[in-house]
Design a protein around this motif. Structure first.
Motif, short mmCIF file in Angstrom:
data_model
loop_
_atom_site.label_atom_id
_atom_site.label_comp_id
_atom_site.label_asym_id
_atom_site.label_seq_id
_atom_site.Cartn_x
_atom_site.Cartn_y
_atom_site.Cartn_z
N LEU A 248 0.83 -1.20 0.00
CA LEU A 248 0.00 0.00 0.00
C LEU A 248 0.87 1.26 0.00
O LEU A 248 0.55 2.25 -0.67
CB LEU A 248 -0.93 -0.01 1.22
CG LEU A 248 -1.93 -1.16 1.28
CD1 LEU A 248 -2.71 -1.13 2.58
CD2 LEU A 248 -2.87 -1.13 0.08
N ILE A 249 1.96 1.23 0.76
CA ILE A 249 2.88 2.37 0.81
C ILE A 249 3.49 2.61 -0.58
O ILE A 249 3.62 3.75 -1.02
CB ILE A 249 4.00 2.12 1.84
CG1 ILE A 249 3.42 2.15 3.26
CG2 ILE A 249 5.11 3.16 1.71
CD1 ILE A 249 4.40 1.71 4.33
N ALA A 250 3.85 1.52 -1.25
CA ALA A 250 4.43 1.65 -2.59
C ALA A 250 3.47 2.36 -3.54
O ALA A 250 3.87 3.21 -4.33
CB ALA A 250 4.79 0.27 -3.13
N ASP A 251 2.17 2.02 -3.45
CA ASP A 251 1.16 2.65 -4.31
C ASP A 251 0.97 4.12 -3.95
O ASP A 251 0.91 4.98 -4.83
CB ASP A 251 -0.18 1.91 -4.19
CG ASP A 251 -0.13 0.54 -4.85
OD1 ASP A 251 0.75 0.33 -5.71
OD2 ASP A 251 -0.96 -0.32 -4.49
N ARG A 252 0.89 4.39 -2.64
CA ARG A 252 0.60 5.76 -2.20
C ARG A 252 1.77 6.71 -2.46
O ARG A 252 1.58 7.86 -2.82
CB ARG A 252 0.27 5.77 -0.71
CG ARG A 252 -1.11 5.28 -0.35
CD ARG A 252 -1.53 5.77 1.03
NE ARG A 252 -0.58 5.35 2.05
CZ ARG A 252 -0.70 4.25 2.79
NH1 ARG A 252 -1.75 3.46 2.59
NH2 ARG A 252 0.18 3.94 3.71
N CYS A 253 2.98 6.22 -2.24
CA CYS A 253 4.16 7.10 -2.29
C CYS A 253 4.93 7.00 -3.60
O CYS A 253 5.99 7.62 -3.74
CB CYS A 253 5.09 6.77 -1.12
SG CYS A 253 4.28 6.94 0.49
N HIS A 254 4.43 6.20 -4.55
CA HIS A 254 5.06 6.07 -5.86
C HIS A 254 6.53 5.65 -5.76
O HIS A 254 7.42 6.27 -6.36
CB HIS A 254 4.93 7.39 -6.65
CG HIS A 254 3.53 7.88 -6.73
ND1 HIS A 254 2.55 7.24 -7.46
CD2 HIS A 254 2.92 8.96 -6.15
CE1 HIS A 254 1.41 7.89 -7.35
NE2 HIS A 254 1.60 8.93 -6.55
N VAL A 255 6.78 4.64 -4.96
CA VAL A 255 8.12 4.05 -4.85
C VAL A 255 8.00 2.55 -5.12
O VAL A 255 6.90 1.98 -5.07
CB VAL A 255 8.74 4.27 -3.45
CG1 VAL A 255 8.99 5.74 -3.20
CG2 VAL A 255 7.85 3.68 -2.36
N GLN A 256 9.12 1.95 -5.44
CA GLN A 256 9.11 0.50 -5.67
C GLN A 256 9.63 -0.18 -4.41
O GLN A 256 10.73 0.12 -3.93
CB GLN A 256 10.00 0.13 -6.85
CG GLN A 256 9.98 -1.38 -7.14
CD GLN A 256 10.73 -1.73 -8.41
OE1 GLN A 256 11.17 -0.85 -9.14
NE2 GLN A 256 10.88 -3.01 -8.67
N ILE A 257 8.83 -1.08 -3.86
CA ILE A 257 9.22 -1.82 -2.66
C ILE A 257 9.20 -3.31 -2.97
O ILE A 257 8.17 -3.85 -3.38
CB ILE A 257 8.27 -1.52 -1.48
CG1 ILE A 257 8.32 -0.03 -1.12
CG2 ILE A 257 8.66 -2.37 -0.27
CD1 ILE A 257 7.39 0.37 0.02
N GLU A 258 10.36 -3.93 -2.80
CA GLU A 258 10.47 -5.39 -2.96
C GLU A 258 10.70 -5.97 -1.57
O GLU A 258 11.76 -5.81 -1.00
CB GLU A 258 11.64 -5.74 -3.89
CG GLU A 258 11.46 -5.19 -5.29
CD GLU A 258 12.63 -5.51 -6.21
OE1 GLU A 258 12.42 -5.59 -7.43
OE2 GLU A 258 13.76 -5.67 -5.69
N ALA A 259 9.66 -6.60 -1.04
CA ALA A 259 9.70 -7.02 0.37
C ALA A 259 9.56 -8.54 0.51
O ALA A 259 8.94 -9.20 -0.32
CB ALA A 259 8.60 -6.32 1.15
N HIS A 260 10.16 -9.04 1.57
CA HIS A 260 10.02 -10.47 1.91
C HIS A 260 10.16 -10.61 3.41
O HIS A 260 10.75 -9.76 4.08
CB HIS A 260 11.07 -11.31 1.18
CG HIS A 260 12.49 -10.94 1.51
ND1 HIS A 260 13.23 -11.59 2.48
CD2 HIS A 260 13.30 -9.97 1.00
CE1 HIS A 260 14.44 -11.04 2.54
NE2 HIS A 260 14.51 -10.05 1.67
N GLY A 261 9.61 -11.70 3.95
CA GLY A 261 9.70 -11.90 5.39
C GLY A 261 9.51 -13.36 5.74
O GLY A 261 8.80 -14.11 5.04
N GLY A 262 10.13 -13.78 6.83
CA GLY A 262 10.07 -15.16 7.26
C GLY A 262 8.84 -15.44 8.12
O GLY A 262 8.66 -14.81 9.16
N LEU A 263 8.01 -16.38 7.70
CA LEU A 263 6.82 -16.76 8.47
C LEU A 263 7.14 -17.85 9.50
O LEU A 263 6.27 -18.24 10.26
CB LEU A 263 5.71 -17.25 7.53
CG LEU A 263 5.14 -16.22 6.55
CD1 LEU A 263 4.06 -16.86 5.69
CD2 LEU A 263 4.59 -15.02 7.28
N GLY A 264 8.38 -18.34 9.51
CA GLY A 264 8.74 -19.42 10.43
C GLY A 264 9.05 -18.94 11.82
O GLY A 264 9.24 -19.74 12.72
#
Length: 264
Positions: A248-264
């Motif tokens: 949502l931040i990427a859409d609002r602020c016109h930046v590219q965000i490539e995110a990942h996170g560990g669910l373990g």
């Protein structure tokens, strides 16, 4: 069972030196062919395989440190079973070199895995609740993945070619055990999700690409833009809401965000 190296040793060079002996340092930092062992330890760096391997502090047996006044001290030792006194290693690991300069590092080794595969679960609907339900079900099983990482659509498109939420589940063991766990994932997989398995060279190629996604200060960015990496600590299943918010931040602020996170 252990190896002692100078802090300026390139991490990738060390792994290649150990490979003929079927050994490895159980860490997976980003940019392994440029990161030094001392830098990895000073930053307590790790990647998605931290779930199975642990962080840098779990691999370090001993350190040699140079204080600002020139005093040289040693912490830990050069044997795996070394529990006497305070664990001074943990004081310097992750201190970013602020307490002293690491000059020598002794690390525990692990055998290379007999077989490795990467299971990619794609969720075209983007239903975060479906991903949450699958994650809870999977974590309740006896499976032992080395990573359980969720990618945002933006990052998934770069790594897999599909712009949808994607779970990356890594397995390392003997081949029969890996296939058994893949079958478990297939049985648990929601109907709305699709599953693909990367093995052998395909799995290695996937990880090579993954470990170069973070910004590298030694490389100039195309277009002169600013790149930054932000590390966020949250409870494992809260990763879902953080990744959703980053979209949502990427859409609002016109930046590219490539995110990942560990669910373990």
């Amino acid at each position: 069972m252990m190896v002692t190296v100078k802090a300026g040793t390139v991490f990738g060079d060390l792994q290649r030196e150990l490979a003929p002996y079927r050994q490895k340092v159980a860490l997976d930092p980003f940019w392994p062919d440029e990161a030094t062992v001392g830098g990895v330890i000073a930053a307590n760096d790790s990647g998605p395989k931290r779930l199975g391997y642990g962080a840098a502090r779990d691999s370090v047996i001993g350190l040699r440190i140079v204080y600002p006044n020139g005093t040289v001290i040693r912490s830990g030792g050069k044997v795996v079973k070394n529990v006497a006194g305070y664990d001074m290693n943990k004081l310097f690991i992750g201190a970013m070199g602020t307490l002293g300069v690491l000059s020598e590092v002794t690390l525990k080794l692990r055998p290379l895995a007999k077989y490795e595969s990467v299971v990619l679960l794609s969720f075209p609907s983007g239903d975060v609740q479906s991903i949450h339900s699958f994650a809870v079900s999977f974590l309740d099983t006896m499976m032992e993945p080395i990573c359980f990482e969720l990618l945002t659509p933006t990052l998934a498109e770069r790594l897999t070619g599909r712009p949808v939420y994607t779970l990356v589940i890594g397995f390392e063991d003997v081949e029969k055990a890996v296939h058994y766990q893949e079958q478990w994932v297939e049985r648990l997989c929601p109907k709305a999700a699709s599953m693909a398995v990367l093995a052998g060279e395909e799995a290695e190629a996937f990880w090579r690409t993954f470990y170069t996604i973070a910004p590298n200060g030694r490389l100039t960015t195309s277009g002169g833009g600013v790149e930054a990496a932000v590390k966020i600590g949250v409870v494992n299943l809260d990763v879902l809401s953080v990744l959703r918010e980053s979209e949502l931040i990427a859409d609002r602020c016109h930046v590219q965000i490539e995110a990942h996170g560990g669910l373990g």
